[in-house]
Design a protein around this motif. Structure first.
Motif, PDB file in Angstrom:
ATOM      1  N   VAL A   2      24.354  38.423  44.155  1.00  0.00           N
ATOM      2  CA  VAL A   2      25.488  39.190  44.653  1.00  0.00           C
ATOM      3  C   VAL A   2      26.686  38.988  43.728  1.00  0.00           C
ATOM      4  O   VAL A   2      26.940  37.884  43.252  1.00  0.00           O
ATOM      5  CB  VAL A   2      25.843  38.728  46.082  1.00  0.00           C
ATOM      6  CG1 VAL A   2      27.051  39.453  46.608  1.00  0.00           C
ATOM      7  CG2 VAL A   2      24.659  38.916  47.010  1.00  0.00           C
ATOM      8  N   GLN A   5      32.788  39.680  43.868  1.00  0.00           N
ATOM      9  CA  GLN A   5      33.757  40.578  44.497  1.00  0.00           C
ATOM     10  C   GLN A   5      33.255  41.119  45.834  1.00  0.00           C
ATOM     11  O   GLN A   5      34.039  41.553  46.664  1.00  0.00           O
ATOM     12  CB  GLN A   5      34.072  41.788  43.594  1.00  0.00           C
ATOM     13  CG  GLN A   5      34.638  41.436  42.250  1.00  0.00           C
ATOM     14  CD  GLN A   5      33.567  41.353  41.166  1.00  0.00           C
ATOM     15  OE1 GLN A   5      32.448  40.892  41.389  1.00  0.00           O
ATOM     16  NE2 GLN A   5      33.919  41.786  39.967  1.00  0.00           N
ATOM     17  N   GLU A   6      31.946  41.097  46.039  1.00  0.00           N
ATOM     18  CA  GLU A   6      31.350  41.629  47.263  1.00  0.00           C
ATOM     19  C   GLU A   6      31.276  40.583  48.374  1.00  0.00           C
ATOM     20  O   GLU A   6      31.002  40.925  49.518  1.00  0.00           O
ATOM     21  CB  GLU A   6      29.946  42.158  46.963  1.00  0.00           C
ATOM     22  CG  GLU A   6      29.945  43.326  46.003  1.00  0.00           C
ATOM     23  CD  GLU A   6      28.549  43.711  45.524  1.00  0.00           C
ATOM     24  OE1 GLU A   6      27.563  43.051  45.921  1.00  0.00           O
ATOM     25  OE2 GLU A   6      28.447  44.678  44.744  1.00  0.00           O
ATOM     26  N   GLN A  11      36.695  37.734  49.121  1.00  0.00           N
ATOM     27  CA  GLN A  11      37.706  38.737  49.496  1.00  0.00           C
ATOM     28  C   GLN A  11      38.813  38.109  50.336  1.00  0.00           C
ATOM     29  O   GLN A  11      39.996  38.416  50.157  1.00  0.00           O
ATOM     30  CB  GLN A  11      37.051  39.901  50.230  1.00  0.00           C
ATOM     31  CG  GLN A  11      36.133  40.721  49.350  1.00  0.00           C
ATOM     32  CD  GLN A  11      35.270  41.702  50.122  1.00  0.00           C
ATOM     33  OE1 GLN A  11      35.340  41.807  51.346  1.00  0.00           O
ATOM     34  NE2 GLN A  11      34.419  42.426  49.402  1.00  0.00           N
TER      35      GLN A  11
END
Length: 138
Positions: A2, A5-6, A11
């Protein structure tokens, strides 16, 4: 793998960093130069270490960087406590930051647990590889 940023944990760390940045940039120079720089460095370090860990492509390295991010979160809590004690944060700012900080801590732990499970799963796969038959040629 992954992209960092995801990741929700990344986040959230980025959101907190941006909130802190907006707060600190409005402080007087003395406060920026003392508490402000330390606070911004520690809070930015959380997301930076999450990102760096994912870029290492090793579960062990990733776990190490998540633990460093967790340490940076504790350091951030320290600087926020001092900022509160020194009356550098408004009640509104505290009201915005505290729930985010409180949310990030369990998310970092959950992320670490997830990576540890992936590492354990990978380790089991490696151990379960069939053994090659002995070489009978001379």
């Amino acid at each position: 793998m992954v992209k960092f940023q995801e990741l929700q944990v990344y986040q959230l760390a980025e959101q907190i960093s941006n909130e802190v940045w907006l707060i600190v940039k409005s402080w007087d120079m003395f406060y920026k130069d003392t508490v402000g720089k330390q606070l911004v460095r520690s809070v930015d370090s959380i997301g930076a270490n999450i990102a760096e860990g994912t870029g290492r492509y090793s579960y062990n390295d990733n776990q190490r960087f998540i633990k460093i991010a967790r340490g940076s979160l504790h350091e951030t809590r320290h600087w926020l406590r001092l900022a509160c004690a020194r009356q550098l944060l408004t009640t509104e700012q505290i009201g915005r930051l505290k729930p985010l900080i409180d949310e990030l801590s369990p998310k970092l732990n959950a992320y670490l647990n997830s990576v540890q499970k992936q590492a354990n799963s990978q380790s089991l796969k490696i151990k379960k590889l069939p053994k090659k038959p002995p070489n009978t040629e001379y």
